[in-house]
Design an enzyme around this catalytic site. Structure first.
Site, PDB file in Angstrom:
ATOM      1  CB  CYS A 116      -0.902   0.017   1.223  1.00  0.00           C
ATOM      2  SG  CYS A 116      -2.010  -1.384   1.299  1.00  0.00           S
TER       3      CYS A 116
ATOM      4  CG  ASP B 167       8.812   4.728   0.697  1.00  0.00           C
ATOM      5  OD1 ASP B 167       7.877   5.410   1.169  1.00  0.00           O
ATOM      6  OD2 ASP B 167       9.588   4.058   1.405  1.00  0.00           O
TER       7      ASP B 167
END
Ligand code: SAM
Length: 312
Positions: free
Chosen positions: A170, A173
């Site tokens: 989720c 980066d």
């Protein structure tokens, strides 16, 4: 750095007992290769880069029979999520005692129940992290835990082949600069590892607020979303959901079926609409809440791990 990261030499050496004490096998003779007590069931859901734990907490009651672990590389963040889970478990135990023992005062009459924020060790500037939900949750959060590791290096040390039923990635980066793309947590090499630990039929969930990263995801699962971006077009319907309530933009590509990865197939929109995990992924993570507040877009792609191809 990695030498300070603790990891088992193989999944059979992993001590899960301290993570899931409620699931430890009562038979004391059942130990793993490092002598740790065995669990009655295996961990089967992993949240890669779990951050502050919002997804795990949201999923705990939705998948009460699945043991789920978040993996996070930053030590302070891991400390925070561990404290948060410990506090939630303790709240739930008190709640259970209050409900089952008529002589025990109800939570509101008894001493105040610990606020997980008091356990906070991470630098918390996000009010969404304050979890004060006092309703009973099936499983009492005993089925979630978190550990510190670098999933890019050590995933197969923790999980055996085909052990997992779901992997969540989720809001990874984004590592925007091209020379940093090798640091992205989705790549062909890593996807092969995800396919190794995920069982056939298992699902890998992704969500990002960065459109370019979404196309990267599709490309690295051998799919692409638009005919304009020069990649393969699989005909999948691609929806970006905006942070505004109900606002969506849909880019429905009726393209030809090409280039679908041998081990992955994209899950359809219709199926995703029925999957409660997708809702948690959209709204339950700290990063997801931030994107909603900023009225940003969210791009979801979920892939089913297909059966291993037949050997010739
Ligand atoms: N998934 C969370 C959410 O949606 O709120 C956190 C998203 S945050 C943008 C990405 C997280 O991944 C960070 O907490 C970061 O420390 C973690 N992370 C990055 N690389 C990692 C790696 N190789 N192994 C484990 N965690 C990692």
């Amino acid at each position: 750095s990695d030498h300070r990261l603790d990891y088992p030499i193989s999944p059979a050496h992993m001590d899960w007992a301290s993570h899931f004490p409620a699931y430890v096998d009562k038979d004391p003779t059942k130990t793993n290769l490092s002598g740790a007590k065995k669990l009655v069931k295996d961990v089967e859901v992993v949240d890669i880069g779990c951050g502050f734990g919002g997804l795990l907490i949201g999923l705990a009651g939705i998948l009460p029979n699945a043991l789920m672990v978040g993996i996070e590389i930053r030590p302070q963040v891991l400390e925070y999520v561990t404290s948060r889970i410990r506090a939630l478990r303790s709240q739930q135990e008190k709640l259970k005692a209050a409900c089952t023992n008529t002589h025990t005062p109800t939570p509101s009459q008894s001493e105040p129940i610990e606020d997980p924020k008091e356990h906070t060790t991470a630098n918390d500037n996000n009010s969404d992290m304050n979890q004060s939900d006092m309703s009973p949750v099936e499983g009492g959060y005993q089925n979630i835990s978190a550990l510190r590791s670098n999933t890019m290096k050590f995933l197969p040390n923790f999980f055996a082949r085909h052990q997992l039923s779901k992997i969540f990635i989720c809001f990874p980066d984004p590592h925007f600069k091209a020379r940093k793309h090798k640091a992205r947590i989705i790549s062909e090499t890593l996807n092969a590892e995800y396919a190794y630990v995920l069982r056939p039929g298992g699902l890998l969930y992704t969500i990002t607020d960065v459109e370019e990263y979404h196309h990267w995801v599709l490309k690295h699962f051998k799919q692409a979303s638009t005919s304009e971006d020069g990649e393969d077009n699989d005909g999948a319907s691609d929806t970006a959901t905006t942070g505004e309530a109900g606002g969506t933009e849909t880019d429905n590509n009726e393209g030809q079926q090409t280039g679908i990865g041998e081990l992955w197939e994209r899950v359809t929109e219709e199926e995703l609409e029925k999957d409660p995990c997708v809702k948690v992924m959209m709204e339950g993570t700290e990063e997801g809440k931030k994107v909603t507040r900023n009225k940003g877009n969210k791009y979801v792609a979920v892939f089913r791990r297909k059966a291993d191809p037949e050997w010739p």
